[in-house]
Write a protein that holds these residues in place. Sequence first.
Motif, PDB file in Angstrom:
ATOM      1  N   HIS A 219      49.883  14.891  60.966  1.00 54.47           N
ATOM      2  CA  HIS A 219      51.000  15.091  61.387  1.00 54.47           C
ATOM      3  C   HIS A 219      51.027  15.807  59.676  1.00 54.47           C
ATOM      4  CE1 HIS A 219      50.795  11.072  63.614  1.00 54.47           C
ATOM      5  NE2 HIS A 219      50.209  10.823  62.963  1.00 54.47           N
ATOM      6  N   GLY A 220      50.665  16.019  59.119  1.00 51.33           N
ATOM      7  CA  GLY A 220      50.164  17.629  57.583  1.00 51.33           C
ATOM      8  C   GLY A 220      50.675  18.892  58.263  1.00 51.33           C
ATOM      9  N   VAL A 221      50.353  19.116  57.073  1.00 50.85           N
ATOM     10  CA  VAL A 221      51.076  20.549  57.420  1.00 50.85           C
ATOM     11  C   VAL A 221      49.597  21.855  57.909  1.00 50.85           C
ATOM     12  CG1 VAL A 221      51.586  22.813  55.787  1.00 50.85           C
ATOM     13  CG2 VAL A 221      52.874  20.605  55.389  1.00 50.85           C
ATOM     14  N   LYS A 222      48.383  21.310  57.164  1.00 55.39           N
ATOM     15  CA  LYS A 222      47.437  22.443  57.284  1.00 55.39           C
ATOM     16  C   LYS A 222      46.959  21.910  58.175  1.00 55.39           C
ATOM     17  CE  LYS A 222      46.694  24.335  52.909  1.00 55.39           C
ATOM     18  NZ  LYS A 222      46.449  24.428  51.897  1.00 55.39           N
ATOM     19  N   LYS A 223      46.757  19.940  58.294  1.00 55.49           N
ATOM     20  CA  LYS A 223      46.030  19.625  59.731  1.00 55.49           C
ATOM     21  C   LYS A 223      44.297  20.080  59.180  1.00 55.49           C
ATOM     22  CE  LYS A 223      49.779  19.534  62.827  1.00 55.49           C
ATOM     23  NZ  LYS A 223      50.881  19.600  62.000  1.00 55.49           N
ATOM     24  N   GLU A 224      43.655  20.260  58.564  1.00 55.43           N
ATOM     25  CA  GLU A 224      42.203  20.393  58.226  1.00 55.43           C
ATOM     26  C   GLU A 224      41.464  18.812  58.281  1.00 55.43           C
ATOM     27  OE1 GLU A 224      42.025  22.337  54.458  1.00 55.43           O
ATOM     28  OE2 GLU A 224      42.877  24.047  55.652  1.00 55.43           O
ATOM     29  N   GLY A 225      40.726  19.177  58.284  1.00 55.72           N
ATOM     30  CA  GLY A 225      39.290  17.716  58.000  1.00 55.72           C
ATOM     31  C   GLY A 225      38.847  17.180  56.790  1.00 55.72           C
ATOM     32  N   LEU A 226      37.723  16.295  56.996  1.00 58.34           N
ATOM     33  CA  LEU A 226      37.831  16.004  55.463  1.00 58.34           C
ATOM     34  C   LEU A 226      37.177  17.622  54.231  1.00 58.34           C
ATOM     35  CD1 LEU A 226      34.344  13.605  56.875  1.00 58.34           C
ATOM     36  CD2 LEU A 226      36.666  13.591  55.887  1.00 58.34           C
ATOM     37  N   THR A 227      37.801  16.938  53.429  1.00 54.90           N
ATOM     38  CA  THR A 227      37.401  17.852  52.114  1.00 54.90           C
ATOM     39  C   THR A 227      35.693  17.176  51.228  1.00 54.90           C
ATOM     40  OG1 THR A 227      37.743  15.849  50.796  1.00 54.90           O
ATOM     41  CG2 THR A 227      39.777  17.516  51.693  1.00 54.90           C
ATOM     42  N   GLU A 228      35.420  17.726  50.486  1.00 51.31           N
ATOM     43  CA  GLU A 228      34.085  17.083  49.775  1.00 51.31           C
ATOM     44  C   GLU A 228      34.702  15.510  49.129  1.00 51.31           C
ATOM     45  OE1 GLU A 228      30.757  18.312  50.227  1.00 51.31           O
ATOM     46  OE2 GLU A 228      31.903  19.718  52.409  1.00 51.31           O
ATOM     47  N   LYS A 229      35.020  15.593  48.538  1.00 55.95           N
ATOM     48  CA  LYS A 229      35.575  13.982  48.059  1.00 55.95           C
ATOM     49  C   LYS A 229      35.788  13.409  49.361  1.00 55.95           C
ATOM     50  CE  LYS A 229      37.916  13.332  44.200  1.00 55.95           C
ATOM     51  NZ  LYS A 229      38.738  13.179  43.448  1.00 55.95           N
ATOM     52  N   GLY A 230      36.369  13.436  50.696  1.00 55.58           N
ATOM     53  CA  GLY A 230      36.228  12.922  51.200  1.00 55.58           C
ATOM     54  C   GLY A 230      35.394  12.493  52.390  1.00 55.58           C
ATOM     55  N   LYS A 231      34.182  13.092  51.946  1.00 64.41           N
ATOM     56  CA  LYS A 231      32.751  12.620  52.350  1.00 64.41           C
ATOM     57  C   LYS A 231      32.673  11.209  50.932  1.00 64.41           C
ATOM     58  CE  LYS A 231      32.161  17.395  54.351  1.00 64.41           C
ATOM     59  NZ  LYS A 231      31.803  18.566  54.403  1.00 64.41           N
ATOM     60  N   GLN A 232      32.528  12.182  49.999  1.00 64.97           N
ATOM     61  CA  GLN A 232      32.410  10.897  49.603  1.00 64.97           C
ATOM     62  C   GLN A 232      32.896   9.875  49.866  1.00 64.97           C
ATOM     63  OE1 GLN A 232      32.264  12.135  44.958  1.00 64.97           O
ATOM     64  NE2 GLN A 232      32.674  14.747  45.741  1.00 64.97           N
ATOM     65  N   LEU A 233      34.187   9.179  49.698  1.00 62.61           N
ATOM     66  CA  LEU A 233      34.862   8.589  49.922  1.00 62.61           C
ATOM     67  C   LEU A 233      34.940   7.740  51.581  1.00 62.61           C
ATOM     68  CD1 LEU A 233      37.336   6.434  49.362  1.00 62.61           C
ATOM     69  CD2 LEU A 233      38.414   7.834  50.784  1.00 62.61           C
ATOM     70  N   ILE A 234      33.673   8.448  51.907  1.00 68.90           N
ATOM     71  CA  ILE A 234      33.346   7.542  53.777  1.00 68.90           C
ATOM     72  C   ILE A 234      31.730   6.811  53.496  1.00 68.90           C
ATOM     73  CG2 ILE A 234      35.444   8.740  55.153  1.00 68.90           C
ATOM     74  CD1 ILE A 234      32.392  10.510  55.944  1.00 68.90           C
ATOM     75  N   LYS A 235      31.135   7.925  52.584  1.00 72.46           N
ATOM     76  CA  LYS A 235      30.283   6.854  52.027  1.00 72.46           C
ATOM     77  C   LYS A 235      29.960   5.813  51.605  1.00 72.46           C
ATOM     78  CE  LYS A 235      24.837   8.169  49.532  1.00 72.46           C
ATOM     79  NZ  LYS A 235      25.554   6.394  49.144  1.00 72.46           N
ATOM     80  N   LYS A 236      30.648   6.095  49.834  1.00 69.97           N
ATOM     81  CA  LYS A 236      31.492   4.271  49.747  1.00 69.97           C
ATOM     82  C   LYS A 236      31.628   3.258  50.301  1.00 69.97           C
ATOM     83  CE  LYS A 236      33.324   3.899  45.059  1.00 69.97           C
ATOM     84  NZ  LYS A 236      32.121   3.568  44.130  1.00 69.97           N
ATOM     85  N   MET A 237      33.108   4.017  51.247  1.00 70.52           N
ATOM     86  CA  MET A 237      33.349   2.716  51.469  1.00 70.52           C
ATOM     87  C   MET A 237      32.283   2.402  52.928  1.00 70.52           C
ATOM     88  SD  MET A 237      37.147   4.724  53.223  1.00 70.52           S
ATOM     89  CE  MET A 237      37.645   3.739  54.726  1.00 70.52           C
ATOM     90  N   ALA A 238      31.451   3.294  53.626  1.00 75.20           N
ATOM     91  CA  ALA A 238      30.218   2.446  54.008  1.00 75.20           C
ATOM     92  C   ALA A 238      29.484   1.483  52.733  1.00 75.20           C
ATOM     93  CB  ALA A 238      29.468   3.984  54.934  1.00 75.20           C
ATOM     94  N   ASP A 239      29.390   1.678  52.012  1.00 73.24           N
ATOM     95  CA  ASP A 239      28.132   0.869  51.379  1.00 73.24           C
ATOM     96  C   ASP A 239      29.202  -0.303  50.794  1.00 73.24           C
ATOM     97  OD1 ASP A 239      26.589   2.701  51.223  1.00 73.24           O
ATOM     98  OD2 ASP A 239      27.192   4.082  49.447  1.00 73.24           O
ATOM     99  N   ALA A 240      30.769   0.412  50.521  1.00 76.62           N
ATOM    100  CA  ALA A 240      31.310  -1.558  50.418  1.00 76.62           C
ATOM    101  C   ALA A 240      31.362  -2.320  51.658  1.00 76.62           C
ATOM    102  CB  ALA A 240      33.171  -0.701  49.641  1.00 76.62           C
ATOM    103  N   HIS A 241      31.208  -1.836  52.388  1.00 75.44           N
ATOM    104  CA  HIS A 241      31.998  -2.231  54.197  1.00 75.44           C
ATOM    105  C   HIS A 241      33.370  -2.796  54.201  1.00 75.44           C
ATOM    106  CE1 HIS A 241      27.771  -4.034  54.355  1.00 75.44           C
ATOM    107  NE2 HIS A 241      27.187  -4.354  53.094  1.00 75.44           N
ATOM    108  N   ILE A 242      33.872  -0.638  53.818  1.00 71.86           N
ATOM    109  CA  ILE A 242      35.286  -1.065  54.619  1.00 71.86           C
ATOM    110  C   ILE A 242      34.952  -0.309  55.415  1.00 71.86           C
ATOM    111  CG2 ILE A 242      37.367  -0.896  53.773  1.00 71.86           C
ATOM    112  CD1 ILE A 242      37.218  -1.221  50.064  1.00 71.86           C
ATOM    113  N   MET A 243      35.467  -0.747  56.613  1.00 73.05           N
ATOM    114  CA  MET A 243      35.801   0.300  57.213  1.00 73.05           C
ATOM    115  C   MET A 243      36.495   1.704  57.697  1.00 73.05           C
ATOM    116  SD  MET A 243      34.551  -2.456  60.164  1.00 73.05           S
ATOM    117  CE  MET A 243      35.540  -3.694  58.707  1.00 73.05           C
TER     118      MET A 243
END
Length: 384
Positions: A219-243
């Motif tokens: 529902h955003g303006v650009k509707k783009e995908g994961l940013t580079e920081k977003g890729k870091q976030l999902i890796k950190k989430m996986a390590d922390a067992h946060i889905m």
Amino acid sequence: MKKALKIFLVIPAVAAIIFFGFVPQMIDKSMNVVSKKPPFPKQKYYDSIPFIADLHCDALLWDRNFLKKNDHGHVDLPRMIEGNMAMQVFSIVSKTPRGINIENNDDHTDQVALLSFAQLRNPADWFSIKTRALHQCEALHDLAKNSDGKFRVITNKKDLQKYINDRQTNHNITAGMLGIEGAHCLENDLNNLDKFGKAGVRYIGLTHFFDNEWAGSAHGVKKEGLTEKGKQLIKKMADAHIMIDLAHASQKTISDVLAYHNGPVVVSHTGVKGVCDNNRNLTDAQIIEIGKHNGIIGIGLWETAVCGTDAAATAKSIRYVADKIGVDKVALGSDFDGAIGTHFDVTGLPEIVAALEKQNFTRAEIEKIMGGNIRDFFLRNLPD
């Protein structure tokens, strides 16, 4: 002169009383409505369903006494127990834009800040989305402490298994888990993920109604995908067992997450384009890919999700997902108390059971859809 001064002082005082005392409740009552009012007849076996659960509810946003039965909104402790609800995931809404819609929103306005002010919440909540989100986490834990043992917060497998065992002999208890709707509340700092993990958050939707520093929103303006920081976030989430919750994610974000992340994902509240074609809902290809990731899809109870205002509409979308990826990967994702109209409040879940029966699901399959799948998913994926 004195009389005029008194009037001058009284008018603002009365206005303040009206604003702070009544406006927040009026907003709650006007937004969290239902299509059908209770009472709801129960099937003979409804109260013996061992684990009824739902993946998404925004009740923590509202200044409502959760411990008593309310005459408005969708969820509170007495109604959860009345509806045989075993577990509800409470998702945290920390910021929403003015003029909210499913097509195009920016992040320039903050309606939750205004609501926090009107509710006389902690002044820090008026200015910090991280702080207001953490305070919502605290609120759920406080509810458990004040519930006389009737409500628990689940944070790990051990908690969940003990609760399952206890509930076999006592259906007058219920439980909650914490999620987040929009990673913008991390305030662009990966280190803040640890704070939310310690607060008990177990899934995070990367985006809500606008694009952020981590990913693009549907529902955003650009509707783009994961940013580079977003890729870091999902890796950190996986390590922390946060889905990862893919609700509200852009098409590109969903594709990126499924490409970069091998683990299970949640879609906490959604619909499907094959039944209800709009910008909010999942494509067939996404459904199939989520199934391959051993994910779980929560089907909503509101019109935009299912193109209908009754249980039959939700059951139709549930059937669609079950036929695509199996009955073990679909669940309820109501969006209760999400500033929307739902089919009914939490006591109306027997309506879903009746509608699933008309879709020719067996009782064993209905028990999975109504909560067994959520129970098993979290037993597999919560931290030890």
